[in-house]
Scaffold this active site. Structure first.
Site: not given
Ligand SMILES: O=P(O)(O)OC[C@H]1O[C@H](OP(=O)(O)OP(=O)(O)O)[C@H](O)[C@@H]1O
Ligand SMILES: Nc1ncnc2[nH]cnc12
Length: 184
Positions: A112, A75
């Site tokens: 998370e 993202r």
């Molecule tokens: O601060 P944190 O606890 O590290 O969480 C934040 C990260 O989690 C989500 O990505 P995700 O790993 O879900 O991957 P995606 O973007 O591929 O959906 C979001 O886009 C951040 O990169």
């Molecule tokens: N609560 C949340 N919503 C969207 N992206 C996330 N990445 C980690 N935690 C998230």
């Protein structure tokens, strides 16, 4: 939701932040029970809101000597290349494992909801680069703290959303985090 209230907000048109916040949808129980997923895709359904978000980031970093904008898969990729283009800086993707074909620097981190790893091509960062790291959201800060170890001088991390309860910015030590929308 509250809006970021640091010095940078003097003079910023708050209606832009309000429009961005209104375009974010929260999905309770996704991807698993106990998680409230904050979805940014609605921002891209309205080009004027996408422009608001990019504008707020570009205004913050213009003239600050930023040479590199790193975006975190997936993202962070929604925002980082456009910010890089507007700043005249290079875009560097920080990718999930085994996606980049060349030699990589690799960092593992906890999320998370699980653990993961991000990788960057060796050589993407040059010695004098001044970087910002862009993602849609900071939760625990695990992802950004892995990204900050990638080797550039990191000026700041920039995210659309901060989940404040998870205290992710504490994991980043001295590196500041700029966010548009703060929530729990
Ligand atoms: O601060 P944190 O606890 O590290 O969480 C934040 C990260 O989690 C989500 O990505 P995700 O790993 O879900 O991957 P995606 O973007 O591929 O959906 C979001 O886009 C951040 O990169
Ligand atoms: N609560 C949340 N919503 C969207 N992206 C996330 N990445 C980690 N935690 C998230």
């Amino acid at each position: 939701m509250a809006f970021a209230g640091d010095d940078s907000y003097h003079g910023v048109d708050d209606t832009r932040v309000a429009r961005i916040a209104a375009a974010i949808t929260v999905f309770p129980g996704f991807p698993k029970p106990g998680i409230s997923f904050h979805d940014v895709t609605g921002i891209f359904h309205k080009p004027e809101v996408f422009r608001d978000a990019i504008g707020l980031f570009v205004e913050r970093y213009k003239g600050k000597g930023v040479t590199l904008v790193a975006g975190i898969e997936a993202r962070g990729f929604f925002f980082a290349p456009t910010i890089a283009l507007e700043l005249g800086a290079k875009f560097v993707p920080l990718r999930k494992p085994r996606k980049l074909p060349g030699e990589v620097i690799s960092e593992e981190y906890s999320l998370e909801y699980g653990t993961d790893r991000i990788e960057m091509h060796v050589g993407a960062v040059e010695p004098n680069d001044r970087a910002i790291i862009v993602d849609d959201l900071i939760a625990t800060g695990g992802t950004l703290s892995a990204a900050k170890r990638a080797g550039a001088e990191v000026v700041e991390c920039a995210c659309v959303i901060e989940l404040q309860e998870l205290k992710g910015r504490e994991k980043l030590g001295k590196i500041p985090v700029f966010v548009l929308v703060e929530t729990n």
